[in-house]
Structure formats: structure tokens, C-alpha cells
Design a protein around this motif. Sequence first.
Motif, short mmCIF file in Angstrom:
data_model
loop_
_atom_site.label_atom_id
_atom_site.label_comp_id
_atom_site.label_asym_id
_atom_site.label_seq_id
_atom_site.Cartn_x
_atom_site.Cartn_y
_atom_site.Cartn_z
N LEU A 55 -22.70 2.68 -7.88
CA LEU A 55 -24.29 2.22 -8.35
C LEU A 55 -24.26 3.02 -9.56
O LEU A 55 -24.38 3.85 -10.06
CB LEU A 55 -24.28 2.34 -7.20
CG LEU A 55 -26.92 2.43 -7.77
CD1 LEU A 55 -26.84 0.84 -7.27
CD2 LEU A 55 -27.32 2.71 -6.34
N ASN A 56 -24.88 2.40 -10.54
CA ASN A 56 -24.82 3.12 -11.62
C ASN A 56 -26.46 3.01 -11.55
O ASN A 56 -27.32 2.23 -12.04
CB ASN A 56 -24.77 1.93 -12.65
CG ASN A 56 -23.62 1.57 -13.38
OD1 ASN A 56 -22.54 2.51 -13.39
ND2 ASN A 56 -23.25 0.61 -13.74
N THR A 57 -26.89 4.69 -12.30
CA THR A 57 -28.10 5.04 -11.87
C THR A 57 -28.82 6.29 -13.38
O THR A 57 -27.42 6.24 -14.05
CB THR A 57 -28.45 5.98 -10.97
OG1 THR A 57 -27.95 6.48 -10.50
CG2 THR A 57 -28.66 4.54 -9.43
N MET A 58 -30.11 6.93 -13.79
CA MET A 58 -29.83 6.99 -14.32
C MET A 58 -30.70 8.64 -13.92
O MET A 58 -31.07 9.02 -12.59
CB MET A 58 -31.61 6.81 -14.95
CG MET A 58 -33.09 6.30 -13.96
SD MET A 58 -33.83 8.30 -13.96
CE MET A 58 -34.60 7.85 -16.02
N ASP A 90 -24.38 1.04 -3.68
CA ASP A 90 -23.46 -0.27 -3.71
C ASP A 90 -22.52 -0.94 -2.36
O ASP A 90 -21.43 -0.35 -2.95
CB ASP A 90 -23.85 -1.28 -5.22
CG ASP A 90 -23.94 -2.10 -5.32
OD1 ASP A 90 -24.21 -2.95 -3.74
OD2 ASP A 90 -23.09 -2.64 -5.53
N GLU A 91 -23.22 -1.68 -1.47
CA GLU A 91 -21.37 -2.04 -0.86
C GLU A 91 -21.22 -3.30 -0.98
O GLU A 91 -21.50 -4.25 -1.68
CB GLU A 91 -22.85 -2.25 1.08
CG GLU A 91 -23.22 -1.23 1.26
CD GLU A 91 -23.57 -0.94 2.99
OE1 GLU A 91 -23.74 -2.08 3.24
OE2 GLU A 91 -25.04 -0.09 3.21
N LYS A 92 -19.88 -3.18 -0.66
CA LYS A 92 -19.17 -4.33 -1.21
C LYS A 92 -18.76 -5.17 0.03
O LYS A 92 -17.56 -5.13 1.24
CB LYS A 92 -17.48 -3.12 -1.30
CG LYS A 92 -16.95 -4.51 -2.09
CD LYS A 92 -14.70 -3.37 -2.46
CE LYS A 92 -15.12 -2.92 -3.58
NZ LYS A 92 -13.88 -2.19 -4.01
N ILE A 93 -19.56 -5.78 0.02
CA ILE A 93 -19.26 -7.33 1.28
C ILE A 93 -17.99 -8.17 0.78
O ILE A 93 -17.86 -9.01 -0.63
CB ILE A 93 -20.62 -8.24 1.00
CG1 ILE A 93 -21.39 -6.88 0.88
CG2 ILE A 93 -20.26 -8.58 2.10
CD1 ILE A 93 -21.70 -6.74 1.98
N GLU A 94 -17.08 -7.84 0.62
CA GLU A 94 -15.38 -9.19 1.10
C GLU A 94 -15.59 -10.28 1.47
O GLU A 94 -14.53 -11.06 1.37
CB GLU A 94 -14.23 -8.40 1.11
CG GLU A 94 -14.40 -6.57 0.43
CD GLU A 94 -13.62 -5.80 0.43
OE1 GLU A 94 -12.70 -6.02 2.31
OE2 GLU A 94 -12.98 -4.99 -0.03
N ASP A 95 -16.70 -10.90 1.86
CA ASP A 95 -16.98 -12.23 2.88
C ASP A 95 -17.14 -13.01 1.41
O ASP A 95 -17.87 -12.37 0.86
CB ASP A 95 -17.06 -12.15 4.36
CG ASP A 95 -18.17 -11.83 4.32
OD1 ASP A 95 -19.36 -11.73 3.43
OD2 ASP A 95 -18.61 -10.78 4.78
N GLU A 96 -18.08 -14.24 2.07
CA GLU A 96 -18.30 -15.15 1.15
C GLU A 96 -19.49 -15.48 1.69
O GLU A 96 -20.26 -16.50 1.59
CB GLU A 96 -17.42 -16.59 1.02
CG GLU A 96 -16.65 -16.19 0.94
CD GLU A 96 -15.53 -17.54 0.75
OE1 GLU A 96 -16.24 -18.61 0.80
OE2 GLU A 96 -14.16 -17.59 0.73
N SER A 97 -20.43 -14.05 2.43
CA SER A 97 -21.82 -14.91 3.13
C SER A 97 -22.99 -15.04 2.42
O SER A 97 -23.93 -15.56 2.60
CB SER A 97 -22.21 -13.41 4.26
OG SER A 97 -22.18 -12.45 3.75
N GLY A 98 -22.17 -14.26 0.91
CA GLY A 98 -23.64 -14.46 0.03
C GLY A 98 -24.44 -12.90 0.32
O GLY A 98 -25.11 -12.82 -0.13
#
Length: 227
Positions: A55-58, A90-98
Amino acid sequence: MKKYKNFGLLVLALFFALPAAAQLGEERHNFAVGINGGLNMSTVSFNPKIKLNTLNTMSAGVTMRYMSEKYFKMMCGVQMEINYSQRGWDEKIEDESGNSYSRTMNYLEIPFMAHLAFGKDALNRGVKVFFNAGPQIGFFLGDNEKINWTTSTTRPEHGKEVENKFDYGITAGAGLEVSTGIGHFLLEGRYYMGLSDFYKNSKRDYFERSAHSFIGIRLSYLIDITK
């Protein structure tokens, strides 16, 4: 968790031993202040593990540096900052649920670091290579969740409030400094490893570990107050 703390203490002991060895060197009394800002590439170490993206933050704040000794070609001092820093995951969601989920967490952070520099003396113009390392504390200010979850069940971390608002860990970095007639310009890459958890981690709690880490890119501008 214990091995992380032991490693952190060893790193700090070694790094702070270097300026202590320089006390036979040539004295300096150079105090500089300025501003800093940059990017945090943030993540969180969870146990049980959660697959995450960066996650890119400042980050932005105030820098204070005091150079006290010169020992051969090594200049030694201390540096403290007071920063507003964003972290999170930021969570990595590897299915196609959107589905998607990320959380940005805001901290007031205070690193206190040993500062070692090699190159042109701080009193002169020129380029130096420097290293920073030391402990860092932080105070949780608030957070923001972005969630798009279409399934009926969510994960334990979703909506879970921060339970430990005091953060601590170790930070270390390296970079280049260009000293000019109008001040010092510094570009630094920095790493932070959290040694504390922001969720409770007793045997009855779900998470055994929930600690911040990030790789930061910092640009700072300092002006001399005393030389």
C-alpha cells in the motif's frame, strides 16, 4: 515475536556503539533543522498470514540534526524527526469475486537515530553518503477503510478497531546528502520494522502478530542553525 525484538536490540546496540567510539575525534557543534516528505510502501506482518499487496502512503514532517564529532572521515551525530506518517495494508484477492479491502492508518511517529556520514565535512559544500538507524515510536491517530465486499462473510480484520495505539520498532536507512550555500538536500531510502502489534495478541485473541513495516523514500531539506 521474541526473535524480532532480540534482532532489533542487537542492531541498535551495534549502531549506537559506532558514534560512541568517535568520542576521541574532532568536536563539531552543527545543528540543522528542516522538513522532510516522501512515500511509504507499507505492509503488515500478520499471523495467521494474510496475502497482501503493498500500500503506497505518504509521510511528511520536521527533521532536527546535531553533528557532534568527526573521527577521521566519519562524521557522527544524532537525528530526530516528528512525522505525520500513513501506513496500512491492501489485501490480495486472488478469486474473481471483485472483492477488495485496504486500510490506511495514520500515525504521529518519532524516530531517534544515530547519524553517520562520510564525505565532505558538513561545514563545506559537497556530497556525502550517510546512514541512519535507531528506535522509533508512534501514536495512532485514526484510520480509513476502503471495502468492496460482495460475499456474505468478511474476514476477522475487517472493521476491527485498533486495540494498541502505541507503536514502536526500529528504523534504518541510507542515502546521499548534497550540501550547498542555501542548505542541505538529502535523499534517503529507509526501512521500518515494527516490534509491537496493533491488535491484542493473547492466546484467546485471533491474531498472534499484527505489526507494521514499510520501505520509505525520503527527501529532506535542512538549514544550519549553528556551525
